[in-house]
Design an enzyme around this catalytic site. Sequence first.
Site, PDB file in Angstrom:
ATOM      1  N   THR A 216       0.841  -1.192   0.000  1.00 12.00           N
ATOM      2  CA  THR A 216       0.000   0.000   0.000  1.00 12.00           C
ATOM      3  C   THR A 216       0.885   1.254   0.000  1.00 12.00           C
ATOM      4  OG1 THR A 216      -1.624  -1.236   1.226  1.00 12.00           O
ATOM      5  CG2 THR A 216      -1.708   1.146   1.492  1.00 12.00           C
ATOM      6  N   GLY A 246      -9.865  -4.576   2.232  1.00 12.33           N
ATOM      7  CA  GLY A 246      -8.873  -4.528   3.306  1.00 12.33           C
ATOM      8  C   GLY A 246      -9.014  -3.265   4.131  1.00 12.33           C
ATOM      9  N   ASP A 247      -7.955  -2.910   4.850  1.00 14.19           N
ATOM     10  CA  ASP A 247      -8.057  -1.765   5.756  1.00 14.19           C
ATOM     11  C   ASP A 247      -7.881  -0.415   5.068  1.00 14.19           C
ATOM     12  OD1 ASP A 247      -5.295  -2.503   5.344  1.00 14.19           O
ATOM     13  OD2 ASP A 247      -4.785  -1.056   6.905  1.00 14.19           O
ATOM     14  N   THR A 267      -0.114   0.301   6.491  1.00 16.76           N
ATOM     15  CA  THR A 267       0.190  -0.676   5.449  1.00 16.76           C
ATOM     16  C   THR A 267       0.483  -1.994   6.132  1.00 16.76           C
ATOM     17  OG1 THR A 267       1.828  -1.388   3.824  1.00 16.76           O
ATOM     18  CG2 THR A 267       2.575   0.211   5.461  1.00 16.76           C
ATOM     19  N   GLY A 268      -0.280  -3.010   5.785  1.00 13.60           N
ATOM     20  CA  GLY A 268      -0.029  -4.288   6.453  1.00 13.60           C
ATOM     21  C   GLY A 268      -1.088  -5.299   6.132  1.00 13.60           C
TER      22      GLY A 268
END
Lengths: 350, 350
Positions: A216, A246-247, A267-268
């Site tokens: 990201t 996603g987040d 980011t993860g």
Amino acid sequence: MKKLIYLFSFLILLSCSGNQGDSTLEATLSTGQIVEEQGPITLVIHGGAGTITRDAMSADMESEYRAKLSESLNAGYQVLENGGSSLDAIIEAIQVLEESPLFNAGKGAVFTHEGRNELDASIMDGKTGMAGAIAGVSNIKSPISAARAVMENSPHVMMSGQGAEQFALEQGLEIVEPDYFHTDKRYQQLQDVLEKENNEGTSAYLYENPDRKFSTVGAIALDKDGNIAAGTSTGGMTNKRYGRIGDSPIIGAGTYADNTTCGVSSTGHGEFFIRNIVAYDIAALMKYKNMSLNDAAEEVVNNKLAAINGSGGIVSLDRAGNVAMKFNTEGMYRGYINEKGSPQVFIYKD
Amino acid sequence: MKKLIYLFSFLILLSCSGNQGDSTLEATLSTGQIVEEQGPITLVIHGGAGTITRDAMSADMESEYRAKLSESLNAGYQVLENGGSSLDAIIEAIQVLEESPLFNAGKGAVFTHEGRNELDASIMDGKTGMAGAIAGVSNIKSPISAARAVMENSPHVMMSGQGAEQFALEQGLEIVEPDYFHTDKRYQQLQDVLEKENNEGTSAYLYENPDRKFSTVGAIALDKDGNIAAGTSTGGMTNKRYGRIGDSPIIGAGTYADNTTCGVSSTGHGEFFIRNIVAYDIAALMKYKNMSLNDAAEEVVNNKLAAINGSGGIVSLDRAGNVAMKFNTEGMYRGYINEKGSPQVFIYKD
């Protein structure tokens, strides 16, 4: 009474913070209180965290990454220097990364299981508390600009799929053919994963990419008026299925900004970041426990997330200009700039 | 040292909490600390908040609502009484509401601008911190059961659109024709809004329903093992466009659960709930500021949200069995049960 409690909180913080491993720029704030004094114009960015090691990186490739991160920092900083807003600065910085095939956002987006590129992005304005996000779009050249249009020109926070694409079209944003996002490198990554799935009989949606890169991109800026803005843009996970979100487009998980605390971009491994409301949790620790940005970010990334194997990192910035860039992976493409012509770029832990 | 701080926090809380208007069951917890002692099995539900007044409600209609809320409470409580989990109990309670045309979830979902029904739901397990959500689905009979399948049978938290429908199909969930969700009442509501838009030239997506009903449904349960689970299900906003996603499927905004703090389900003007991370903020105030559930919920709904005209409410439950049902609208369909055969149901402020 309140002051007394701040003091006690401060002492407790001090007593706990002695031996934490710190893979970031040191924050200068150490009072344990929310910052009042405004720092210099500052921009911080990331281009993803993951298993990024010196051994696996050629000198040429490393130069390319460093050059592009510097270009992004310089582009955003120029906006701030010309008196522009933090919102304009992060859009500028993120678009440099979206237009590069190096990062998993915009042009360099990874492929879904069906061989498509489905992009997500979000943005938040720390001055007004307004926010915008889009999820699962395939033909908007700059997802971060679409997130901004949702924030500024609609009563909504989040739009998805074809509906979001329709909105972007009506807003006059640049629409591209879906194959604009095709890059051979990313397509090959999908083929490798599909082949592995096929050979190993791994259920498609349970497959996890072994190199665990969460590439990201994101940016946070502090402008001359003391306003913080944060934004995040991504192509999601290689081989994602089922319209997975996603987040990155989730306010509070992937992106958060509030002038009184901080701006954060994550980011993860997105699922962990959603369940732990990572971006807002850092702000909440500052607001409710009077932690410094550095301590709050350290607590969330290297204590709370690390304890449950929630891989990834964040970059963040507060109103005093303190920068915290925390990650529990081997590397994170990242950098900041608070002085003209001096972008500071980092990749590995040290 | 910690104890001392708790004590001070307690004194401060006491000094602030004297004259807050309270439209809820009184919480019994008053120590200002996170609850350790486990309460009795309890279930709390809501069927939406908004401009719900005695004047506008016929006696028959009120009876129907009360009967359905009681049925939901009894159904969920029976699961708990038989030793079932909080997750099973909230699914049971929410499905009663999803299957009723009275509430804007499942069968009674409102219509989008294009005349479709697009459903959202989310669920969180306070024991494990796992969560699941779906957004924008049109053919899954029980959206809350699909959210649970995402949580339990996929590595993801959130799925959307046709991808989520495909997942539900593969999971063997009940799939219905999209017109299962058609009710004449909701279709007429859309026509009324469209006509008004047409007459007044109001931009479609800027239109706000004047009666401002946010009839999401939700439930939180505490089971015999002290585990809390929370879930939320909705049809979203009448006349929504552009694949708009509200707070209901967003973990931290529409739904949150953590055994050490509380479970929360939201209903309201979703954009405000997303930007303010409403559900998690209540838990954060308990965790980081040692507030009681009642004080934390009051702070978020009647101070923070009310101050920015963020209409709506929440129901919540902690491990001690304290229930807080807060709203800043004229009414909220709501109730709780912690004793066999005695569901407590409320609609208006008093």
